[in-house]
Design a protein around this motif. Sequence first.
Motif, PDB file in Angstrom:
ATOM      1  N   GLY A   5     -12.346  -3.350  -7.718  1.00  8.72           N
ATOM      2  CA  GLY A   5     -13.521  -2.215  -6.511  1.00  8.72           C
ATOM      3  C   GLY A   5     -13.089  -1.300  -5.552  1.00  8.72           C
ATOM      4  N   SER A   6     -11.739  -1.830  -4.737  1.00 11.55           N
ATOM      5  CA  SER A   6     -11.288  -1.655  -3.293  1.00 11.55           C
ATOM      6  C   SER A   6     -10.611  -0.723  -2.898  1.00 11.55           C
ATOM      7  CB  SER A   6     -10.518  -3.407  -3.275  1.00 11.55           C
ATOM      8  OG  SER A   6      -9.318  -2.271  -3.788  1.00 11.55           O
ATOM      9  N   PRO A   7     -10.766  -0.259  -2.364  1.00 10.02           N
ATOM     10  CA  PRO A   7     -10.157   1.264  -2.048  1.00 10.02           C
ATOM     11  C   PRO A   7      -8.659   1.391  -1.963  1.00 10.02           C
ATOM     12  CG  PRO A   7     -10.426   0.212  -0.182  1.00 10.02           C
ATOM     13  CD  PRO A   7     -11.802  -0.560  -1.197  1.00 10.02           C
ATOM     14  N   VAL A   8      -8.468   2.966  -2.238  1.00 12.58           N
ATOM     15  CA  VAL A   8      -6.529   2.806  -3.097  1.00 12.58           C
ATOM     16  C   VAL A   8      -6.448   3.908  -1.960  1.00 12.58           C
ATOM     17  CG1 VAL A   8      -5.557   4.392  -4.314  1.00 12.58           C
ATOM     18  CG2 VAL A   8      -7.193   3.793  -4.810  1.00 12.58           C
ATOM     19  N   VAL A   9      -5.009   3.683  -1.490  1.00 11.48           N
ATOM     20  CA  VAL A   9      -3.736   4.222  -0.546  1.00 11.48           C
ATOM     21  C   VAL A   9      -2.908   4.687  -1.363  1.00 11.48           C
ATOM     22  CG1 VAL A   9      -2.711   2.480   0.168  1.00 11.48           C
ATOM     23  CG2 VAL A   9      -2.980   3.795   1.692  1.00 11.48           C
ATOM     24  N   LEU A  10      -2.514   5.416  -1.049  1.00  9.15           N
ATOM     25  CA  LEU A  10      -1.008   6.467  -1.412  1.00  9.15           C
ATOM     26  C   LEU A  10      -0.027   6.487  -0.199  1.00  9.15           C
ATOM     27  CD1 LEU A  10      -0.112   9.486  -3.733  1.00  9.15           C
ATOM     28  CD2 LEU A  10       0.974   8.915  -1.614  1.00  9.15           C
ATOM     29  N   ILE A  11       0.867   6.286  -0.233  1.00  7.53           N
ATOM     30  CA  ILE A  11       2.135   5.901   1.195  1.00  7.53           C
ATOM     31  C   ILE A  11       2.934   6.851   0.481  1.00  7.53           C
ATOM     32  CG2 ILE A  11       3.445   4.333   2.563  1.00  7.53           C
ATOM     33  CD1 ILE A  11       0.878   1.877   2.217  1.00  7.53           C
ATOM     34  N   THR A  12       3.929   7.486   1.060  1.00  5.64           N
ATOM     35  CA  THR A  12       4.918   8.136   0.903  1.00  5.64           C
ATOM     36  C   THR A  12       5.795   7.442   2.066  1.00  5.64           C
ATOM     37  OG1 THR A  12       5.390   9.479   2.581  1.00  5.64           O
ATOM     38  CG2 THR A  12       3.931  10.105   0.816  1.00  5.64           C
ATOM     39  N   GLY A  13       7.308   7.226   1.386  1.00  5.65           N
ATOM     40  CA  GLY A  13       8.983   6.881   2.490  1.00  5.65           C
ATOM     41  C   GLY A  13       7.864   5.732   1.957  1.00  5.65           C
ATOM     42  N   ALA A  14       7.779   5.057   1.010  1.00  5.72           N
ATOM     43  CA  ALA A  14       7.311   2.617   1.405  1.00  5.72           C
ATOM     44  C   ALA A  14       8.983   2.345   0.975  1.00  5.72           C
ATOM     45  CB  ALA A  14       6.211   2.799   0.302  1.00  5.72           C
ATOM     46  N   SER A  15       9.722   2.274   0.551  1.00  9.43           N
ATOM     47  CA  SER A  15      11.167   2.198   0.703  1.00  9.43           C
ATOM     48  C   SER A  15      11.559   0.668   1.951  1.00  9.43           C
ATOM     49  CB  SER A  15      12.302   3.046  -0.061  1.00  9.43           C
ATOM     50  OG  SER A  15      12.656   3.890   1.087  1.00  9.43           O
ATOM     51  N   ALA A  23       2.596  -0.542   3.327  1.00 15.91           N
ATOM     52  CA  ALA A  23       2.370  -0.989   1.530  1.00 15.91           C
ATOM     53  C   ALA A  23       2.279  -2.090   1.426  1.00 15.91           C
ATOM     54  CB  ALA A  23       3.344  -0.661   0.934  1.00 15.91           C
ATOM     55  N   HIS A  24       2.949  -3.592   2.006  1.00 13.36           N
ATOM     56  CA  HIS A  24       2.500  -4.610   2.118  1.00 13.36           C
ATOM     57  C   HIS A  24       1.252  -5.221   2.947  1.00 13.36           C
ATOM     58  CE1 HIS A  24       6.016  -6.781   0.335  1.00 13.36           C
ATOM     59  NE2 HIS A  24       6.569  -5.628   1.064  1.00 13.36           N
ATOM     60  N   LEU A  25       0.929  -4.428   3.897  1.00 13.51           N
ATOM     61  CA  LEU A  25      -0.333  -5.026   4.890  1.00 13.51           C
ATOM     62  C   LEU A  25      -1.459  -4.374   4.260  1.00 13.51           C
ATOM     63  CD1 LEU A  25      -1.451  -5.992   7.528  1.00 13.51           C
ATOM     64  CD2 LEU A  25      -1.066  -3.429   8.431  1.00 13.51           C
ATOM     65  N   PHE A  26      -1.262  -3.350   3.616  1.00 19.00           N
ATOM     66  CA  PHE A  26      -2.494  -2.744   2.614  1.00 19.00           C
ATOM     67  C   PHE A  26      -3.091  -3.462   2.040  1.00 19.00           C
ATOM     68  CE2 PHE A  26      -2.362   1.570   5.671  1.00 19.00           C
ATOM     69  CZ  PHE A  26      -3.938   2.195   5.127  1.00 19.00           C
ATOM     70  N   ALA A  27      -1.775  -3.317   0.767  1.00 23.01           N
ATOM     71  CA  ALA A  27      -1.809  -4.776   0.214  1.00 23.01           C
ATOM     72  C   ALA A  27      -2.335  -6.534  -0.232  1.00 23.01           C
ATOM     73  CB  ALA A  27      -0.494  -4.923  -1.098  1.00 23.01           C
ATOM     74  N   GLU A  28      -1.696  -6.097   1.442  1.00 24.07           N
ATOM     75  CA  GLU A  28      -2.354  -7.918   1.806  1.00 24.07           C
ATOM     76  C   GLU A  28      -4.316  -8.345   2.210  1.00 24.07           C
ATOM     77  OE1 GLU A  28      -0.086  -8.562   5.284  1.00 24.07           O
ATOM     78  OE2 GLU A  28       1.849  -9.727   4.215  1.00 24.07           O
ATOM     79  N   ILE A 227       3.060  -0.819  14.099  1.00 24.14           N
ATOM     80  CA  ILE A 227       2.963   0.300  13.455  1.00 24.14           C
ATOM     81  C   ILE A 227       2.188   0.148  13.005  1.00 24.14           C
ATOM     82  CG2 ILE A 227       3.786   3.049  12.884  1.00 24.14           C
ATOM     83  CD1 ILE A 227       4.245   1.517  16.352  1.00 24.14           C
ATOM     84  N   ALA A 228       2.303  -0.535  11.302  1.00 27.09           N
ATOM     85  CA  ALA A 228       2.075  -0.563  10.444  1.00 27.09           C
ATOM     86  C   ALA A 228      -0.062  -1.088  10.640  1.00 27.09           C
ATOM     87  CB  ALA A 228       2.182  -1.700   9.110  1.00 27.09           C
ATOM     88  N   GLU A 229       0.131  -1.669  11.607  1.00 27.50           N
ATOM     89  CA  GLU A 229      -1.394  -1.940  11.595  1.00 27.50           C
ATOM     90  C   GLU A 229      -2.270  -0.714  12.601  1.00 27.50           C
ATOM     91  OE1 GLU A 229      -3.245  -5.205  11.562  1.00 27.50           O
ATOM     92  OE2 GLU A 229      -1.566  -6.322  12.048  1.00 27.50           O
ATOM     93  N   THR A 230      -1.477  -0.183  13.061  1.00 28.68           N
ATOM     94  CA  THR A 230      -2.253   0.704  14.255  1.00 28.68           C
ATOM     95  C   THR A 230      -2.405   1.794  12.687  1.00 28.68           C
ATOM     96  OG1 THR A 230      -0.487   0.846  15.849  1.00 28.68           O
ATOM     97  CG2 THR A 230      -2.069   3.191  15.000  1.00 28.68           C
ATOM     98  N   ILE A 231      -1.646   2.045  11.892  1.00 28.16           N
ATOM     99  CA  ILE A 231      -2.139   3.043  10.440  1.00 28.16           C
ATOM    100  C   ILE A 231      -2.967   2.077  10.371  1.00 28.16           C
ATOM    101  CG2 ILE A 231      -1.635   3.986   8.398  1.00 28.16           C
ATOM    102  CD1 ILE A 231       1.853   3.819   9.345  1.00 28.16           C
ATOM    103  N   PHE A 232      -3.391   1.242   9.908  1.00 27.01           N
ATOM    104  CA  PHE A 232      -4.590   0.183   9.228  1.00 27.01           C
ATOM    105  C   PHE A 232      -6.125   0.730   9.887  1.00 27.01           C
ATOM    106  CE2 PHE A 232      -6.892  -2.652   8.147  1.00 27.01           C
ATOM    107  CZ  PHE A 232      -7.247  -2.934   6.151  1.00 27.01           C
TER     108      PHE A 232
END
Length: 275
Positions: A5-15, A23-28, A227-232
């Motif tokens: 039931g957790s929220p869902v994120v879509l990330i572009t340019g995740a390679s 992508a790793h941070l949201f999954a963690e 930077i991913a922390e700021t996005i989160f």
Amino acid sequence: MSIEGSPVVLITGASTGIGHAAAHLFAERGWRGAATMRNPSASAAPAQDQHVAVLPLDVTDPASVKAAVAATLEQFGRIDVVVNNAGYGLFGPFEKASDEQIRLQFATNVDGVFAVTREVLPAMRRQGSGTIINVASLGGLITLPFFSLYHATKFAVVGFTESLSFELAPLGIRAKVIAPGGVATDFAGRSLAQTFAEGEHAYGNTLSKVMAAMTARRGNYSSPKSIAETIFTAATDGTGRVLYLAGPDAEQAFALRQSLSEAERLEMVRQHSGL
């Protein structure tokens, strides 16, 4: 809350780089979602499982955008956050840029943001909630020589996001923009294209000075994870804040820009660029 039931994120340019770290941070942190990229088989994509879908998505291809968003909705039933991160830099004299280079720079950095945003908005409107996070750059607020086309795209993303935030707010949807400073990624390699070939041309002397100054500044950049922390934070803080500076250099440079007159700011850019 269970992962189901957790929220869902879509990330572009995740390679690679920021998108990969996000992508790793949201999954963690227990999110489900889609890590998208042009060619998943040729990249160090995040591990795919029932909670993380690794999907192909080329932001310059409308059919690819539609397919990736549809696949995300089919697997997870909703999209709570979109991180429009795909993009690259184009460096060099504007005069020497080809029509195709100009087209592709805008197709990726601007039109791609438009395409993904427009594709996810119907689902977010049905939910009555959602957050669009567009990764721009400090280069969407401050300029340097020989990045005129890149700056044009990132200034566009900043302006687009701020205006969009007003029209989406009554629908329960937020629009936010991230402005990273220097990031320790391969931006200066794989993600930086040039408008010029080696050899003599009218801009050669100035270009050499700017490139030397760029090389001298490398090494004090933020990590993709920071930077991913700021996005989160932008995805989860629940505020109406629109602009998020990311990295100490971005915060310092923007504060300095705000404090200077135009003449002082232009002189600062010249000195910073070795001119």
